[in-house]
Each structure stands twice: as C-alpha cells, then as structure tokens.
Design a protein around this motif. Structure first.
Motif, PDB file in Angstrom:
ATOM      1  N   MET A  42       0.853  -1.194   0.000  1.00 16.95           N
ATOM      2  CA  MET A  42       0.000   0.000   0.000  1.00 16.95           C
ATOM      3  C   MET A  42       0.884   1.238   0.000  1.00 16.95           C
ATOM      4  N   LYS A  43       0.573   2.170  -0.902  1.00 14.65           N
ATOM      5  CA  LYS A  43       1.346   3.409  -1.000  1.00 14.65           C
ATOM      6  C   LYS A  43       0.397   4.604  -1.034  1.00 14.65           C
ATOM      7  N   TYR A  44       0.761   5.648  -0.290  1.00 14.95           N
ATOM      8  CA  TYR A  44      -0.002   6.892  -0.293  1.00 14.95           C
ATOM      9  C   TYR A  44       0.664   7.869  -1.252  1.00 14.95           C
ATOM     10  N   ARG A  45      -0.132   8.423  -2.160  1.00 13.81           N
ATOM     11  CA  ARG A  45       0.411   9.328  -3.169  1.00 13.81           C
ATOM     12  C   ARG A  45       0.187  10.781  -2.772  1.00 13.81           C
ATOM     13  N   GLU A  46       0.929  11.661  -3.453  1.00 10.87           N
ATOM     14  CA  GLU A  46       0.888  13.074  -3.116  1.00 10.87           C
ATOM     15  C   GLU A  46      -0.467  13.715  -3.392  1.00 10.87           C
ATOM     16  N   ASP A  47      -1.233  13.162  -4.349  1.00  7.78           N
ATOM     17  CA  ASP A  47      -2.521  13.756  -4.686  1.00  7.78           C
ATOM     18  C   ASP A  47      -3.645  13.308  -3.750  1.00  7.78           C
ATOM     19  N   GLY A  48      -3.323  12.581  -2.673  1.00 10.24           N
ATOM     20  CA  GLY A  48      -4.332  12.163  -1.714  1.00 10.24           C
ATOM     21  C   GLY A  48      -4.940  10.805  -1.987  1.00 10.24           C
ATOM     22  N   SER A  49      -4.511  10.144  -3.056  1.00 12.97           N
ATOM     23  CA  SER A  49      -5.036   8.813  -3.374  1.00 12.97           C
ATOM     24  C   SER A  49      -4.148   7.735  -2.765  1.00 12.97           C
ATOM     25  N   VAL A  50      -4.684   6.525  -2.739  1.00  9.04           N
ATOM     26  CA  VAL A  50      -3.964   5.383  -2.186  1.00  9.04           C
ATOM     27  C   VAL A  50      -3.887   4.298  -3.255  1.00  9.04           C
ATOM     28  N   HIS A  51      -2.712   3.707  -3.387  1.00  3.48           N
ATOM     29  CA  HIS A  51      -2.521   2.601  -4.324  1.00  3.48           C
ATOM     30  C   HIS A  51      -2.283   1.337  -3.502  1.00  3.48           C
ATOM     31  N   ALA A  52      -3.205   0.364  -3.632  1.00  2.00           N
ATOM     32  CA  ALA A  52      -3.120  -0.864  -2.850  1.00  2.00           C
ATOM     33  C   ALA A  52      -3.030  -2.065  -3.779  1.00  2.00           C
ATOM     34  N   VAL A  53      -2.215  -3.049  -3.390  1.00  2.00           N
ATOM     35  CA  VAL A  53      -2.042  -4.273  -4.159  1.00  2.00           C
ATOM     36  C   VAL A  53      -2.500  -5.452  -3.296  1.00  2.00           C
ATOM     37  N   TYR A  54      -3.412  -6.264  -3.853  1.00  2.16           N
ATOM     38  CA  TYR A  54      -3.955  -7.416  -3.137  1.00  2.16           C
ATOM     39  C   TYR A  54      -3.703  -8.696  -3.934  1.00  2.16           C
ATOM     40  N   ARG A  55      -3.668  -9.804  -3.214  1.00  2.00           N
ATOM     41  CA  ARG A  55      -3.741 -11.137  -3.814  1.00  2.00           C
ATOM     42  C   ARG A  55      -5.102 -11.694  -3.439  1.00  2.00           C
ATOM     43  N   ILE A  56      -5.938 -11.988  -4.441  1.00  2.00           N
ATOM     44  CA  ILE A  56      -7.333 -12.310  -4.179  1.00  2.00           C
ATOM     45  C   ILE A  56      -7.775 -13.467  -5.075  1.00  2.00           C
ATOM     46  N   PRO A  57      -8.607 -14.377  -4.557  1.00  2.00           N
ATOM     47  CA  PRO A  57      -9.125 -15.437  -5.426  1.00  2.00           C
ATOM     48  C   PRO A  57      -9.957 -14.848  -6.566  1.00  2.00           C
TER      49      PRO A  57
END
Length: 614
Positions: free
Chosen positions: A430-445
């Motif tokens: 999970m990374k927080y970006r400067e524009d206020g958004s969040v980038h999340a990476v999941y492993r999901i079925p």
C-alpha cells in the motif's frame, strides 16, 4: 543473414496507456495519409465494440516506411482478458515498444506483456507516454520500470533499454522529458537502431506460423504470419501442418504484404516479411504453412489456460425466437467453434445437453465481448453466471488467484479494504500518493472478483480504479459471499404497469420500464434484502367513480436502473440465467414456475435439517 531493410515490432502496454493513439501519430508522420485527408482518432480501433468501449480487443498489423526501411507494427490489446492476442503475435516480431503512463507507471498488464516479450528474448524500447500530464513523474516511473525488468529476469542486454518520452496526442518525442521534440523523429530512430533486423535463412524451405486468420467472400480463408525462412510465391504448392502433425497440401492463390493500413498483392515474399496467404482453406492459428517439397513444422503457439467459464445455450424462455435470427443450438455451436479459429485463449466444450456449451476464457470481459459480438450478429442465447475453473493437483483443490491493484481516495479506503477482505483478499502493498489517493495491491481469489467491479465503483462513488492480472493457482480460500441482495421476480406473465411498478419500487431497485413484456420467473429488479421476493408488476388499478383512468400519468418512477451487458452478468446468481437477444437483455430464474421453485427450496431445507441431525 540479417535483413537490414525491415523491422518488425509490437506495441505493448497496459490498457489506456496510449498505444493506439501513438500508432495514429506514427501513421500521420510517416505520410500514410494525404495532408488534407480526414480520418478518425484511434483509427486501428475499427471494430464498433472497440470504439464504444475505448479499448483494443484484437491485435492488428500495419506498416510504415521510414528512410527506405519498412517498419511492420503490431498494435496489441492492453486489457488482461485479451492477453491471448499478445501471446500469439510475439513470434512475429523482433522487438517491442513498451508504453508506460508517466503518472500511473507500470501496471498489472504491463508486467504480463513485458514477461511475454522477455521470454522470447526481445529487446524493448521503453516509451514513457503522456508526459504532458500535470502529475507526471517520469523519473519515478523510469525507476519502477527498470525494477520491473529486473523482477522479470531480464538479461543484462535487455535491461539496458532505450528510453523515449512522448506525447502521443500531439505526436512529440524526445530523450529528455524536460525538452521533447516537435515530432516522433527520435522514436523512429530508436526503432531503427535498437530493434534488431530479422535473422533469416533465405535458402531454407519456406516456413510460416499462422498467428491470425480472417475470411474474404472472394478469396476465402486468409492466414497471417511471419515468413520465418525461405521464399513464398504465388501459385506455390504448400503443406499445412496442424497441431497434431497432420498434413494437407494446397496451393497459394493470393499473397499479400501489409502497406499502411491495408494489404497489397505481391508475387513473392522473402523470409522476415509479415504476409497474408490465401488458398490454404483450413488454416488456423498455430498451424505451419511450409514448402510442400520439404515440409517442416514450427513450434505451435502456447498460451496460458483460461480461468473463468460460463455456459452458453439456446434460449428457452417464453419469449424465445421473437427477436433473434440464429436461435437454435446448432447455430450457436457453429458460431462458438468458429470463434476458436480466431481466439487462441478461448475454449469450447459440449455441455450435458445438445443445446448447452461450456465456454472458458480469461475473464468476465473476455466472455462478455464474445456474447455482445454474437448478439450483434443476430444470435439469441442464454448464459449462466461466470464461475472459476478449479484444478485438482495431488488431491488438493486449487483455484486461480489474481493480483488486484486499486487506486482510491483516502476517504473511501476503509470501505474498500473491508469489501476486499470479505472476498478473501490479502493486502501485499500500500502506498499513499501526493494527490491524496492510495494505491493498494492485493492477492485475491478470482472467485472474489466475480461481481466485484459494480460494488467497488459504488463504494468509491465511481472514482476508483481497479486492475487485475492472473497470478497463479493456489489452495482453496474458503467460501465467499457473492451477492448481498436478492432479486425481485415477476409473479405472472403480462405487461408491466406503472401501478404495479410503483408498488414494487418500495421493495428495491427496478430494471424495467412500464410497458415492458414480462413473464413468470423473470427478474425485474434487485431486492433490498438478501432473499428473493416475488412481485406482481403487471397488475392494473381497478377504475371506480373515485379514480380516474388518467391518474397514473402523474405517478413518477425514479431510480430505474438500465442494465448493460456487463452489469447483467455481474448481477446473476447461481440459480439465474441471462437471456440475450439482439434487442434486449432479460435476467430470469433457471426454474420459471413459482411452485417448482418453492418445492426445490423445501427439499433443500429438509436435506439441511437431515444433515444437521446426522
């Protein structure tokens, strides 16, 4: 020997990173069009579905001339569901242009397409596109791309890639992101210098691996591929070698080379050329077309296996045959098996009954595009809810998992995390970006992603972005709750009235308008509770001295949801089918009779009670 007069290159990238727009600019600046000629944007997205959805679905071949060199370009799809199109064209080229968005950086499909290129030993030119975007971060994206090369096991030579910065919309390119030129001159130069010319053996016997097919009413089946060795001439006797080694002989009736956006007839093709061949009647993707005097097969095309399947069948609803031209199981079967000749990632098997077929693909969108294409061709059919394809390895039940990448604002992050967690998703980064958004990476079925997109867009107010990529098969993750709301089911046959819909509207969200024909067992809306509810939407208001026949005119229905094909497929429950016709979509219960459905529910309750007692 090397053919220095030709370059074969594919443009690969994640969806919406600008591949087709860049090809438009390359066509303009190579003077394929006259200066005063008008042409549409994204000219290679010629399919109606491609234009409507704004994505490339099928790989396409063009060629341009630059300083006496012929550059053959293959524009490929960017969506993960159409990865089979990328896999099948990689043997036609000697290098790739890897487009990366200057803001988003490498995305899931970027990883997939780059892996395919590196496996075949291709050199890549990294093109960081959309450099004009306000939040562009070219140096950060370049570092992420270099890390991706290392993660995918690139050789030292492959990792020393050329980097070009572009603005595809305006047709500008440069080697410095702060100062880009006014044309794509530097991009053309990079292609000539960095992409190796094809290494060929002109004296060997002719060999061509079929990577695409099309049909012409006058010329018959046309096979497209790259001539790997030898020379191919018009009227030459050739042998077609299929996947099993079976051989049939025929004669080349027409031979075409790609020029600009079209094909031109030629008498002879040399090794290294990308050509189209007519006259080989049964040629299909993966077959080898070889010299009849010395037929030698090439390794067939291998693609990753499908992960999702649906059942396709002849329409059995009370309205069957009203709107379609092709309505029988035989016609549907012919169309599905014909699709196999074009789509190497698709699988079709006969079902339990003669009118039902099991169709497997890369994802929901892959199968939805096939359904929409058939619908527009006049086919009428019914399809089931998508389900994942399980594997049994060593007695253990395995299911497909995907890498899910999400971008959302911090305000809605809590809802998204909860929703993914309910579907057995595991957070990996999970990374927080400067524009206020969040980038999340999941492993999901993959099961957890069926019907996920609509709920995700609802919870992110339509502003969230999600991308997926098949990761691997892993252990069964356990039960996953798919739908949280039931269906509103029509009580009887008839015509929907405003009076009936007004009463039903209090129970949930409606899918149909007044005046629509309905039948018993047809789903007309979404219930506000978990269970299904039967509603009588065909009933009329009885007229009395106190009621006017025109009183319904003042009644307003609000919030009627017009389902698209993708929405309807996502909404389906296990006991429902989607009726697809050239004019409409209708969701229905598998068992239409209310009494039979009640009997089935009662039998299940008895079985559950008996199992609990044991």
């Amino acid at each position: 020997m090397k053919r220095d007069d030709i370059r074969n290159i594919a443009i690969i990238a994640h969806v919406d990173h600008g591949k087709t727009t860049l090809v438009d600019a390359m066509l303009r600046q190579s003077h394929v069009f006259r200066d005063d000629q008008q042409f549409a944007e994204r000219i290679l997205d010629s399919n109606d579905l491609e234009r409507e959805r704004g994505i490339t679905i099928m790989a396409k071949n063009i060629s341009i001339m630059y300083r006496g060199l012929k550059i053959n370009i293959v524009d490929t799809p960017g969506h993960a569901d159409f990865g089979g199109e990328v896999e099948r064209v990689m043997n036609m080229v000697d290098g790739v242009l890897l487009l990366v968005d200057a803001v988003d950086g490498p995305m899931p499909q970027t990883k997939f397409v780059l892996r395919q290129a590196l496996r075949r030993g291709h050199r890549a030119i990294v093109v960081i596109n959309k450099i004009d975007r306000p939040n562009a971060r070219p140096m950060h994206v370049l570092n992420e791309t270099f890390d991706l090369f290392l993660d995918l096991g690139a050789t030292e030579k492959q990792a020393e890639f050329e980097t070009i910065y572009t603005n595809a919309l305006t047709g500008q390119a440069g080697t410095d992101h702060k100062h880009i030129g006014k044309t794509l001159e530097l991009l053309f130069e990079a292609i000539v210098d960095q992409v190796p010319p094809p290494e060929v053996d002109p004296d060997a016997s002719a060999q061509l691996l079929v990577t695409a097919t099309s049909y012409d009413d006058h010329k018959g089946r046309i096979a497209v591929g790259r001539l790997q060795s030898g020379t191919l001439r018009r009227t030459q006797a050739v042998a077609r070698i299929d996947h099993h080694g079976a051989m049939t002989t025929s004669k080349v009736t027409y031979l075409f080379a790609f020029q600009g956006l079209g094909r031109v007839e030629i008498e002879e093709a040399k090794a290294g050329d990308i050509v189209a061949v007519a006259g080989v009647a049964d040629a299909s993707i993966g077959d080898t077309i070889a010299d009849a005097t010395d037929p030698r097969p090439l390794p067939p095309i291998r693609v990753e296996e499908p992960t999702v399947r649906m059942t396709f069948g002849a329409n059995t609803s009370p309205y069957a045959g009203r709107e379609g031209t092709h309505v029988t199981g035989r016609k549907i079967r012919e169309r599905l098996y014909a699709e196999l000749e074009r789509d190497v990632a698709l699988r079709v098997e006969d079902g339990e009954t003669p009118d039902v077929f099991v169709v497997s693909g890369r994802g929901e969108l892959h199968l939805a595009i096939l359904i929409e294409t058939m619908r527009r061709e006049g086919y009428e059919l019914q399809v089931s809810r998508p389900e994942v394809i399980f594997k049994n390895v060593g007695g253990e039940r395995l299911e497909p998992y995907e890498q899910l990448e999400i971008e959302a604002s911090q305000e809605v992050l809590g809802r998204v995390v909860e929703m993914v967690g309910q579907r057995r998703g595991v957070l990996q980064d999970m990374k927080y970006r400067e524009d206020g958004s969040v980038h999340a990476v999941y492993r999901i079925p993959t099961r957890g992603l069926l019907g996920f997109r609509k709920a995700f867009l609802t919870n992110t107010r339509g502003e969230g972005v999600m991308n997926t990529l098949f990761a691997e098969y892993g252990p069964y993750a356990g039960p996953i709750a798919s739908r949280t709301f039931g269906s509103l089911v029509a009580w009887e046959d008839g015509v929907a009235t405003t009076f009936g819909l007004t009463q039903a509207q209090e129970r949930g969200t409606l899918f149909i308008d007044p005046g629509a024909d309905v039948y018993e067992g047809m789903v007309v809306g979404e219930h506000i509770r978990e269970n299904d509810l039967e509603v009588n939407i065909a009933r009329k208001k009885h007229l009395t001295n106190m009621r006017s026949s025109t009183s319904e005119i003042t009644v307003r229905l609000e919030g009627i949801r017009d389902l698209s094909l993708d929405d309807a497929i996502e909404f389906l429950a296990d006991d429902e089918l989607l009726e697809v016709t050239p004019q409409t979509f209708r969701i229905r219960k598998r068992v239409l009779s209310r009494q039979q459905r009640d009997r089935i529910v009662g039998q299940r309750k008895k079985q559950n009670v008996g199992a609990a007692a044991v």
